[in-house]
Write a protein that holds these residues in place. Structure first.
Motif, PDB file in Angstrom:
ATOM      1  N   TRP A  34       7.350  -2.560  -9.555  1.00  0.00           N
ATOM      2  CA  TRP A  34       7.115  -3.068  -8.206  1.00  0.00           C
ATOM      3  C   TRP A  34       7.004  -1.892  -7.237  1.00  0.00           C
ATOM      4  O   TRP A  34       7.771  -0.919  -7.335  1.00  0.00           O
ATOM      5  N   TYR A  35       6.074  -2.016  -6.301  1.00  0.00           N
ATOM      6  CA  TYR A  35       5.855  -0.989  -5.297  1.00  0.00           C
ATOM      7  C   TYR A  35       5.717  -1.632  -3.919  1.00  0.00           C
ATOM      8  O   TYR A  35       5.245  -2.757  -3.790  1.00  0.00           O
ATOM      9  N   GLN A  36       6.095  -0.846  -2.925  1.00  0.00           N
ATOM     10  CA  GLN A  36       5.851  -1.220  -1.532  1.00  0.00           C
ATOM     11  C   GLN A  36       4.795  -0.271  -0.991  1.00  0.00           C
ATOM     12  O   GLN A  36       4.912   0.946  -1.157  1.00  0.00           O
ATOM     13  N   GLN A  37       3.778  -0.826  -0.347  1.00  0.00           N
ATOM     14  CA  GLN A  37       2.748   0.030   0.233  1.00  0.00           C
ATOM     15  C   GLN A  37       2.650  -0.212   1.725  1.00  0.00           C
ATOM     16  O   GLN A  37       2.446  -1.343   2.184  1.00  0.00           O
ATOM     17  N   THR A  38       2.812   0.852   2.481  1.00  0.00           N
ATOM     18  CA  THR A  38       2.654   0.817   3.934  1.00  0.00           C
ATOM     19  C   THR A  38       1.731   1.955   4.339  1.00  0.00           C
ATOM     20  O   THR A  38       1.628   2.959   3.631  1.00  0.00           O
ATOM     21  N   PRO A  39       1.055   1.826   5.505  1.00  0.00           N
ATOM     22  CA  PRO A  39       0.139   2.888   5.931  1.00  0.00           C
ATOM     23  C   PRO A  39       0.828   4.240   6.090  1.00  0.00           C
ATOM     24  O   PRO A  39       0.268   5.268   5.763  1.00  0.00           O
ATOM     25  N   TYR A  89       3.269  -5.725  -1.033  1.00  0.00           N
ATOM     26  CA  TYR A  89       4.097  -5.540  -2.220  1.00  0.00           C
ATOM     27  C   TYR A  89       3.220  -5.731  -3.453  1.00  0.00           C
ATOM     28  O   TYR A  89       2.622  -6.789  -3.643  1.00  0.00           O
ATOM     29  N   LEU A  90       3.204  -4.699  -4.250  1.00  0.00           N
ATOM     30  CA  LEU A  90       2.338  -4.675  -5.426  1.00  0.00           C
ATOM     31  C   LEU A  90       3.173  -4.650  -6.697  1.00  0.00           C
ATOM     32  O   LEU A  90       4.176  -3.934  -6.772  1.00  0.00           O
ATOM     33  N   CYS A  91       2.758  -5.413  -7.662  1.00  0.00           N
ATOM     34  CA  CYS A  91       3.363  -5.238  -8.970  1.00  0.00           C
ATOM     35  C   CYS A  91       2.297  -4.701  -9.912  1.00  0.00           C
ATOM     36  O   CYS A  91       1.090  -4.890  -9.701  1.00  0.00           O
ATOM     37  N   GLY A 109      -1.419  -8.091  -5.074  1.00  0.00           N
ATOM     38  CA  GLY A 109      -0.437  -7.830  -4.032  1.00  0.00           C
ATOM     39  C   GLY A 109      -0.037  -9.068  -3.250  1.00  0.00           C
ATOM     40  O   GLY A 109      -0.755 -10.074  -3.217  1.00  0.00           O
ATOM     41  N   THR A 110       1.116  -8.982  -2.633  1.00  0.00           N
ATOM     42  CA  THR A 110       1.592  -9.998  -1.687  1.00  0.00           C
ATOM     43  C   THR A 110       1.759  -9.315  -0.337  1.00  0.00           C
ATOM     44  O   THR A 110       2.489  -8.329  -0.221  1.00  0.00           O
ATOM     45  N   ARG A 111       1.047  -9.825   0.654  1.00  0.00           N
ATOM     46  CA  ARG A 111       1.153  -9.267   2.011  1.00  0.00           C
ATOM     47  C   ARG A 111       2.287  -9.993   2.723  1.00  0.00           C
ATOM     48  O   ARG A 111       2.190 -11.182   2.993  1.00  0.00           O
ATOM     49  N   LEU A 112       3.366  -9.274   3.010  1.00  0.00           N
ATOM     50  CA  LEU A 112       4.536  -9.839   3.692  1.00  0.00           C
ATOM     51  C   LEU A 112       4.547  -9.382   5.142  1.00  0.00           C
ATOM     52  O   LEU A 112       4.481  -8.181   5.419  1.00  0.00           O
ATOM     53  N   THR A 113       4.628 -10.321   6.033  1.00  0.00           N
ATOM     54  CA  THR A 113       4.769 -10.027   7.458  1.00  0.00           C
ATOM     55  C   THR A 113       6.101 -10.585   7.921  1.00  0.00           C
ATOM     56  O   THR A 113       6.384 -11.773   7.703  1.00  0.00           O
ATOM     57  N   VAL A 114       6.906  -9.738   8.534  1.00  0.00           N
ATOM     58  CA  VAL A 114       8.205 -10.150   9.059  1.00  0.00           C
ATOM     59  C   VAL A 114       8.149 -10.146  10.586  1.00  0.00           C
ATOM     60  O   VAL A 114       7.827  -9.113  11.190  1.00  0.00           O
ATOM     61  N   LEU A 115       8.402 -11.275  11.181  1.00  0.00           N
ATOM     62  CA  LEU A 115       8.320 -11.403  12.649  1.00  0.00           C
ATOM     63  C   LEU A 115       9.715 -11.397  13.282  1.00  0.00           C
ATOM     64  O   LEU A 115      10.701 -11.779  12.625  1.00  0.00           O
TER      65      LEU A 115
END
Lengths: 115, 111
Positions: A34-39, A89-91, A109-115
């Protein structure tokens, strides 16, 4: 062969909530990473599972956890969500052993947005 | 030093030219390396793996590994506009079972 699948593809949550993401690897692959990808940070390693055992873990807080099932499917959970958890989030799945153990193939990937 | 480092670019090359992408790595990364291509809005796609010193060719792509100088490169011959993407270099962690990724180099192939 079918590729790596991830569900859901998009998620919107609020701070403090928890989330579970799912990953189904390529048939025959026993390793899921599992990986987290951010700009800003790029691709950062979270953890890797092989035959239901976590073999390696990145530098993320304990709010991030995962598991793998006997059919090699994997889930990751993030508890007490923070704004900074917004990311893709990429697996990735791989054979996990042998000469090509680490040739990893990514899901969408799953694009997670936290508000 | 970060485990895997890449120049972020953008690297701009004209169509038909050779694009050269480079990556350096630290002692915390072992000798297995991978190149991924990532189009905007998509996930990374494995395009090359290299495990031993020297060159490895696959179609228009050539990966080069130089262990003495701790760098890995990817050459793309006859570059096409469809090659425009971010290229990620990854190396296997010394601890095993995981990859360290560089932040990627953006490639733009202009017609």
């Amino acid at each position: 062969k079918a590729g790596v699948t991830q569900t859901p593809r998009y998620l919107i949550k609020t701070r403090g909530q928890q989330v579970t993401l799912s990953c189904s690897p390529i048939s025959g692959h026993r390793s899921v990473s599992w990986y987290q990808q951010t700009p800003g940070q790029g691709l950062q390693f979270l953890f890797e599972y092989f035959s239901e055992t976590q073999r390696n873990k990145g530098n993320f807080p304990g709010r991030f956890s995962g598991r793998q099932f006997s059919n090699s499917r994997s889930e990751m959970n993030v508890s007490t969500l923070e704004l900074g958890d917004s990311a893709l989030y990429l697996c990735a799945s791989s054979l996990g052993q042998g000469p090509r153990a680490n040739e990893q193939f990514f899901g969408p990937g799953t694009r997670l947005t936290v508000l | 030093q970060k485990e895997v480092e890449q120049n972020s670019g953008p690297l701009s090359v004209p169509e038909g030219a050779i694009a050269s992408l480079n990556c350096t790595y630290s002692d915390r990364v072992s000798q297995s390396f991978f190149w991924y291509r990532q189009y905007s809005g998509k996930s990374p796609e494995l395009i090359m793996s290299i495990y031993s010193n020297g060159d490895k060719e696959d179609g228009r792509f050539t990966a080069q590994l130089n262990k003495a100088s701790q760098y890995v490169s990817l050459l793309i011959r006859d570059s096409q506009p469809s090659d425009s993407a971010t290229y990620l270099c990854a190396g296997e962690k010394i601890s095993g079972y995981a990859l360290n990724f560089g932040k990627g180099t953006s490639l733009l192939v202009t017609p």
